[in-house]
Motif scaffolding. Structure first.
Motif, mmCIF file in Angstrom:
data_model
loop_
_atom_site.group_PDB
_atom_site.id
_atom_site.type_symbol
_atom_site.label_atom_id
_atom_site.label_comp_id
_atom_site.label_asym_id
_atom_site.label_seq_id
_atom_site.Cartn_x
_atom_site.Cartn_y
_atom_site.Cartn_z
ATOM 1 N N VAL A 134 1.289 3.150 -3.415
ATOM 2 C CA VAL A 134 0.195 3.812 -4.126
ATOM 3 C C VAL A 134 0.547 5.258 -4.482
ATOM 4 O O VAL A 134 0.376 5.671 -5.641
ATOM 5 N N SER A 181 0.819 -1.219 0.000
ATOM 6 C CA SER A 181 0.000 0.000 0.000
ATOM 7 C C SER A 181 0.851 1.266 0.000
ATOM 8 O O SER A 181 0.406 2.317 -0.477
ATOM 9 N N ARG A 187 -6.324 8.526 -8.813
ATOM 10 C CA ARG A 187 -5.718 8.103 -7.539
ATOM 11 C C ARG A 187 -6.463 6.899 -6.969
ATOM 12 O O ARG A 187 -5.837 5.941 -6.491
ATOM 13 N N GLN A 188 -7.778 6.929 -7.036
ATOM 14 C CA GLN A 188 -8.573 5.813 -6.549
ATOM 15 C C GLN A 188 -8.349 4.559 -7.395
ATOM 16 O O GLN A 188 -8.329 3.441 -6.883
ATOM 17 N N ASN A 216 -4.854 -2.876 -4.505
ATOM 18 C CA ASN A 216 -5.677 -3.740 -3.655
ATOM 19 C C ASN A 216 -5.992 -5.058 -4.373
ATOM 20 O O ASN A 216 -6.035 -6.120 -3.739
ATOM 21 N N ALA A 260 -5.107 2.932 -6.398
ATOM 22 C CA ALA A 260 -5.309 2.220 -5.138
ATOM 23 C C ALA A 260 -6.062 0.916 -5.371
ATOM 24 O O ALA A 260 -5.742 -0.115 -4.768
ATOM 25 N N TYR A 261 -7.056 0.962 -6.249
ATOM 26 C CA TYR A 261 -7.826 -0.243 -6.575
ATOM 27 C C TYR A 261 -6.929 -1.315 -7.190
ATOM 28 O O TYR A 261 -7.036 -2.499 -6.843
#
Length: 224
Positions: free
Chosen positions: A29, A26, A75-76, A83, A79-80
């Motif tokens: 990211v 993480s 950005r999301q 993940n 992160a996805y």
């Protein structure tokens, strides 16, 4: 590296190992998001969006808002993707470390322990892309225990295991955004032998490059 013990993985280490891996991945990211922003295609999309909305709306507010929303969405998305990689890794081997690394030939999983707490991990197994070598995997150290030589000790543990098993080299793969890892491996004597982009559309758009490193072991017990 006082009070640090490197030992064989035990079943009770499972949650700590998964936590260290998840937190470690993480951390990449933000740097991956910045890497995405540096790509010409990303900059072109942002510029075209801004100019098109500025021209059509005659206002600065709408294009600025649109670009801001695009940046937030990007950005999301990064992160996805991380993940998803974490989930895939857990399913692939980290949810069954014993079966993957401790019951298979020439495979192993170690943890670094400090005052009863697992603070680092590393593993190895025969490399899929280079069957004559062992592959170093799942190297990670808690942020609170970095700079103490733990990662170097874990690297040396894998090299010693590889030498004992009679393999000529250790290989590993790391990404363009893992700059600290690259510096560590190069300092430890690993040589970058190849770089390639992950063969997925998203990775190609991001120009997300992987580096292959190799550490060659001489027959006299020393390393190249």
């Amino acid at each position: 590296m006082e009070n640090i013990q490197i030992r064989k993985y035990r079943d009770e280490d499972a949650e700590a190992v998964k936590e260290i891996f998840t937190l470690g991945m993480s951390e990449h990211v933000p740097s991956s998001f910045m890497h995405l922003l540096k790509q010409p295609l990303t900059q072109m999309v942002l510029m075209i969006t801004f100019c098109a909305l500025l021209t059509s709306s005659k206002s600065f507010l709408l294009p600025i808002l649109a670009v801001t929303l695009l940046l937030a969405a990007s950005r999301q998305f990064v992160a996805y993707m991380f993940n998803r990689y974490i989930d895939t890794s857990l399913k692939k081997d980290l949810n069954s470390i014993g079966d993957t690394y401790l019951k298979q030939k020439d495979s192993f999983f170690w943890v670094a322990e400090s005052e009863g707490q697992v603070v680092g991990t590393v593993a190895c197994l025969p490399a899929e892309r280079a069957p004559e070598c062992l592959e170093l995997k799942r190297m990670s150290v808690r942020r609170s225990h970095r700079g103490m030589g733990i990662a170097k000790a874990l690297c040396r543990t894998v090299v010693d295991f590889t030498r004992e098993r009679g393999y000529p080299a250790v290989v590993l793969y790391t990404s363009v955004v893992q700059t600290d890892a690259q510096k560590l491996y190069e300092h430890m004597g690993y040589e970058k032998i190849r770089e390639f982009v992950v063969p997925e559309l998203v990775a190609k758009v991001m120009n997300f490059t992987l580096f292959e490193y190799r550490f060659c072991i001489k027959k006299d017990g020393k390393s190249d």
